[in-house]
Design a protein around this motif. Structure first.
Motif: not given
Length: 235
Positions: A6, A28, A30, A32, A34-36, A38-39, A56
């Motif tokens: 992240v 993986d 990101t 962001n 928020i996306e972190a 979610q992932k 985010g």
């Protein structure tokens, strides 16, 4: 090993991906927060590398959200000017942090040190289940599980290693630098606040009254010690 990166700076993110995948690890990534989260919710990760300054959702909040559901190891990235914020991140449950700018090889070394302490070598002559205070604190060194007051204490990898070091030699006073070297796998260069943060987190999880610790006590001017011997029967 599957690692979630992240990080909001593309160049740093790309370098990290290259070095980690060269080690044979899957990544993986990101930029962001928020996306972190979610992932993390939808994919099993073995480690999180988490920048604090991300879009985010702040890195500290990402760490707190992850800690609500998992003890997965977290290494935070921070700029030198925000080191105090990183200590706050450790208070939220991060296992380690590294200050920007940093060398990718140093981060790789930190990761290896972190996973060495997750799977420490056994001593054949050592009891694997230790009980203290009439069984109110139970530490299973083999299963890496701790029960405090009859309830599971969900320790991070760093917190468990810290506790396991202290309980092996009750009464021994460990300085902060010695604890950093023994627990984290490297000699910490700083004022010791990182170890203080880990001790604070550990106390919250195992002490009946964290403000007046019974097990992990402070030795003023010296460091910390575990104040209690195991129960006699060891059962």
């Amino acid at each position: 090993m599957h690692i979630l990166i992240v990080e909001d700076e593309p160049k740093i993110r790309d370098v990290l991906i290259a070095y980690l995948e060269k080690e044979g690890w899957t990544t993986d990534s990101t930029s962001n927060g928020i996306e972190a989260v979610q992932k993390f919710d939808y994919t099993q990760h073995d480690l999180i590398i988490l920048d604090l300054m991300i879009e985010g959702m702040p890195g500290e909040q990402v760490c707190a959200r992850i800690r609500e559901k998992s003890n997965v190891p977290v290494i935070m990235l921070t700029s030198k000017s925000r080191e105090a914020d990183t200590i706050n991140g450790l208070n939220l449950g991060a296992d380690d942090y590294i200050v920007k700018p940093f060398r990718a090889k140093e981060l790789i070394a930190r990761i290896h040190a972190l996973f060495r302490r997750i799977a420490p070598a056994k001593r054949e002559d050592e009891k694997q289940v230790l009980r203290f205070n009439g069984g109110k604190l139970v530490v299973d060194l083999d299963a890496r599980e701790v029960t405090a007051g009859g309830k599971p204490a969900h320790l991070t990898a760093t917190e468990f290693k810290l506790l396991s070091v202290l309980i092996r030699r009750p009464g021994k006073v460990y300085g902060r630098a010695d604890l950093s070297y023994t627990v984290q796998g490297y000699r910490f260069q700083g004022d010791g606040r990182a170890i203080d943060a880990h001790v604070k987190n550990l106390r919250k999880k195992i002490e009946p009254d964290p403000g007046n610790p019974l097990y992990v006590v402070t030795v003023v001017g010296s460091g910390y010690k575990f104040s209690m011997n195991p129960d006699d029967d060891g059962a």
